[in-house]
Design an enzyme around this catalytic site. Structure first.
Site, PDB file in Angstrom:
ATOM      1  N   ASP A 535     -54.077  25.645  34.813  1.00  0.00           N
ATOM      2  CA  ASP A 535     -54.642  25.487  36.149  1.00  0.00           C
ATOM      3  C   ASP A 535     -54.495  24.044  36.593  1.00  0.00           C
ATOM      4  O   ASP A 535     -54.258  23.146  35.777  1.00  0.00           O
ATOM      5  CB  ASP A 535     -56.109  25.947  36.167  1.00  0.00           C
ATOM      6  CG  ASP A 535     -56.954  25.212  35.147  1.00  0.00           C
ATOM      7  OD1 ASP A 535     -57.173  24.005  35.314  1.00  0.00           O
ATOM      8  OD2 ASP A 535     -57.404  25.846  34.151  1.00  0.00           O
ATOM      9  N   GLU A 615     -24.088  27.816  16.694  1.00  0.00           N
ATOM     10  CA  GLU A 615     -25.333  27.652  17.468  1.00  0.00           C
ATOM     11  C   GLU A 615     -25.774  26.182  17.488  1.00  0.00           C
ATOM     12  O   GLU A 615     -26.261  25.689  18.501  1.00  0.00           O
ATOM     13  CB  GLU A 615     -26.439  28.546  16.888  1.00  0.00           C
ATOM     14  CG  GLU A 615     -26.226  30.013  17.240  1.00  0.00           C
ATOM     15  CD  GLU A 615     -27.264  30.934  16.604  1.00  0.00           C
ATOM     16  OE1 GLU A 615     -27.666  31.897  17.259  1.00  0.00           O
ATOM     17  OE2 GLU A 615     -27.649  30.678  15.434  1.00  0.00           O
TER      18      GLU A 615
END
Ligand code: DGJ
Length: 743
Positions: A535, A615
């Site tokens: 928030d 990777e």
């Protein structure tokens, strides 16, 4: 001047670049709400107010025989309970005689040439004192309750902040039972609401619903703002889209219980109020005492959701987030949580850090498990002392070794919690929130500390300061892993227990404020089992928050899409993790995982020693790309191109720099088809007349043919771009666009 008082018409008008907000003190002293919307210059909008004799809608006593004046019908700035407005109201107070009516009348107002702050609570600020404040004082007709409505006007950014201050100016005690921070009345129009619901591992899911008669309510009674409902929502017109239509966005700067109630009344008028949840809330105001309700940010856009989001992104980044890392590039990090969980020692951490350093990663974050007796998650919380069985010699030598590898060092903490199996609990059982005589509900086998208590905060400040000064620590991940139940504070008298959950939130803010002031160079990241306390209140202390414990790239498309309506990309902690994914078991290419994580504050969360050489090569180039495009991603304008909710085949988004000369487009294919033509995307935010060279990322893999394509901005925005044929599971593409000089 962006705040204008017209003393003849008794109107108060807030002007921002593109919006107007207007209210009026009427003949009875009621503060009416006249208008909020697209900018109207020099207009008195009081012709919009309608009066009617409506059955069962009572009339204010002072209006005498006039049966057309009813608070039940009128749009108001701050309606209160008990005097004839039967809709949802902002304020409910109980007086000493047991009555519950408050009738507010305008007393005076003041205009200040800077924006207001709020004692003990987060509030939007400006660096150089810009902005203005309007403070309107209202008074109850029959008691000494004074209500101050605060409006902060940020003219250039079209943002208005609101907050409410209550003061008991009399000698009789008052009990505040509800004090919402905002009321917004929309007397005309048919509206829908966009809100963000969810659960642990699936936060901020976008949902759009038409408003029906009655109240649509979201909120939290979990003690935090919660995974389940984010304290932010949009009221929009039925025709609103990303680029068109009316919308009002509101977000609450508060990390505790809240409600947002949107009501469609008997006359089809819509009212929204938002603030601290009135459930389990009752605040005593003695003579002279003051209560501050938290701030709400609001804006209006007549150009749909994208413009609304752009304003919130800019505003939260520049006027809410603070500290060194507000705008500075955040280090690309590796976090050991999904690599080791609680099972590690210093050698293992060094092994992970060494491989990360080789691939260009800039910081290692040591997650849960380094302290107390913490071999499983049912013990140790509260004992913030290094576990030297795991980290021989403590944090300092480990941090030094990590620094020697060229990495910064970060640390996880969960200060607000306590395990029953901890020395802290054995010494101070009363510090934990629990009701005497009842067995408290456990969450992850832990209890919550009463953050409203001074001695609890002092202990935590002392312990954390000790740890943070014991080693070179550049980052802190601040976690919170359960909801609050069984609330009771051992230091509050019975009649003040209803203040405890709010005092809890104030306590967290106070502790965080002390720590961010004491350690200005540390990057604090908020977390609550992922995004359970995501928030704007927390973003005042921690400029980024771990977005979700769900690190699956495909799930993250929806989570990050929902998050993007209010919160800037820089605030979104996002990592590449291992496959099969630990939450869903899904396998996605590492390229896709990185493309998704790059729409955030980027990092990795896996053991890089376990991935293939191919990777690793990709990780090296991803880190380089992220560092290269960090400014474009975090300072650029974010466009949602294709939504995972509407488009079953792909999700796409784009960042455009402020000069509109560069853009980064990302697309993930969520459903590859056989025998198809490939996908197509329309871009946004470019200069129509600009010419853009397109580069496919990673750059090393771009063919000459692909690398030399130039289109105009108009072509890319109106005609779009044909994406290459893609196959396999969840392929992703990134395009970098750069404007070239026209000949
Ligand atoms: C929940 C967080 O969201 C995770 O990332 C991790 O830090 C764990 N807590 C550790 O307990």
């Amino acid at each position: 001047m962006s705040i204008i008082f017209n003393d003849r018409e008794m109107t108060l008008t807030l002007q921002t670049k593109h919006t107007t907000y207007q209210m009026k003190v009427d003949n009875y002293g009621t503060l009416l709400h006249l208008y909020y919307g697209k900018r109207v210059d020099d207009a008195n909008m009081d012709y919009l107010i309608r009066y009617a004799d409506v059955g069962f809608s009572p009339n204010l006593y002072d209006t005498g025989a006039d049966r057309t004046y009813s608070l039940d019908m009128l749009p108001q700035e701050y309606p209160s309970f008990g005097v004839g407005d039967f809709r949802n109201t902002g304020l409910q107070v109980q007086h000493e005689d047991g009555s519950r009516a408050v009738e507010l009348h305008y007393v005076s107002h003041e205009i200040f040439d800077t924006v207001y702050g709020i004692e003990g609570l987060p509030a939007a600020y400006t660096e150089y004192g810009q902005g203005e404040t309007l403070a309107i004082t209202l008074r109850d007709s029959a008691s000494d309750l004074e209500v101050t409505l605060l409006y902060g006007v940020f003219e250039d950014t079209d943002m208005i902040t609101r907050a409410v201050k209550l003061k008991n100016r009399g000698s009789k005690r008052l009990w505040v039972e509800k004090v919402h921070s905002i009321c917004l009345d929309l007397p005309y129009g048919t509206w829908e609401i966009v809100h963000f619901h969810g659960r642990h591992n699936m936060e901020r899911m976008f949902e759009r619903v038409p408003l029906a008669h009655g109240t649509f309510s979201i909120g939290s009674r979990r003690g935090t703002s919660s995974h389940q409902h984010n304290p932010a929502a949009i009221i929009c017109s039925q025709d609103a889209t990303e680029d068109n239509g009316s919308c009002y966005g509101m977000t609450l700067l508060y990390s505790g219980n809240f409600t947002m109630d949107t009501q469609c009344d008997q006359m089809n008028q819509v009212r929204t109020t938002m603030g601290i949840s009135p459930e389990h809330f009752r605040y005593t105001l003695e003579e002279g005492e003051v209560f501050h309700a938290p701030q709400v940010l609001m804006t209006y856009s007549d150009h749909g959701f994208a413009a609304l989001s752009h304003r919130f992104h800019h505003f939260i980044r520049h006027h809410i987030c603070r500290g060194r890392y507000k705008l500075e590039r955040r280090p690309v990090l590796i976090n050991n949580w999904e690599a080791t969980y609680l099972d590690f020692d210093d050698d293992k951490i060094i092994e992970i850090a060494s491989q990360a350093a080789e691939l260009g990663i800039e910081m290692l974050v040591l997650d849960d498990g380094w302290f107390g007796k913490r071999d499983s998650d049912d013990s140790g919380l509260g004992d913030w002392y290094v576990n030297t069985k795991k980290l021989k010699g403590g944090l300092a030598p480990l941090a030094a070794k990590i620094n020697d590898l060229g990495l910064k060092f970060g640390l996880w903490v969960e200060p607000e919690m306590i395990s029953e199996d901890s020395d802290l609990y054995r010494t101070h059982p009363d510090w934990a929130i629990q009701i005497p005589g009842r067995k408290p509900a456990r969450g992850r086998m832990q209890l919550v500390l009463d953050m409203g208590r001074e001695e609890v905060r002092s202990y935590l400040y002392e312990r954390l300061t000790d740890i943070l000064t014991s080693a070179p620590i550049d980052y802190v991940k601040w976690d919170f892993n359960r909801s609050i139940t069984d609330f009771y504070s051992h230091v509050l008298p019975a009649q003040r227990q209803g203040e405890g959950l709010h005092r809890f939130v104030l306590g967290i803010y106070e502790l965080l404020e002390r720590l961010v002031t004491r350690f200005p160079d540390i990057l604090f990241e908020g977390c609550s089992g992922g995004g359970g306390r995501f928030d704007a209140g927390m973003l005042y202390y921690t400029p980024q928050i771990w977005c979700s414990d769900d690190t699956d790239a495909v799930e993250r498309l929806e989570i990050q899409h929902g998050t993007s309506f209010f919160y800037p990309t820089s605030s979104v902690g996002s990592h590449v993790s291992a496959c099969p994914n630990h939450q869903t078991g899904r396998t996605t290419p590492i390229h896709t995982r990185a493309v998704v994580a790059m729409a955030g504050s980027f990092g990795y969360e896996l053991d890089l020693n376990l991935i293939s050489e191919e990777e690793k090569k990709q990780v090296r180039s991803q880190v380089k790309d992220f560092i290269k495009y960090d400014s474009l991603i975090h300072n650029g304008t974010y466009y949602r191109l294709e939504s995972p909710y509407d488009n079953q085949m792909l999700t796409a988004w784009e960042f455009v720099n402020p000069q509109q000369s560069e853009a980064l487009v990302s697309m993930v294919v969520t459903h590859v088809r056989a025998n198809w033509l490939g996908l197509h995307l329309k871009l946004k935010g470019l200069k129509p007349e600009g010419k853009y060279r397109i580069q496919w990322l990673p750059a090393e893999e771009t063919t000459d043919e692909q690398g030399d394509v130039v289109y105009s901005g108009a072509a890319l925005m109106y005609g779009g771009i044909a994406m290459p044929m893609l196959s396999g599971d969840y392929p992703a593409i990134q395009l970098y666009l750069c404007e070239i000089e026209s000949d």
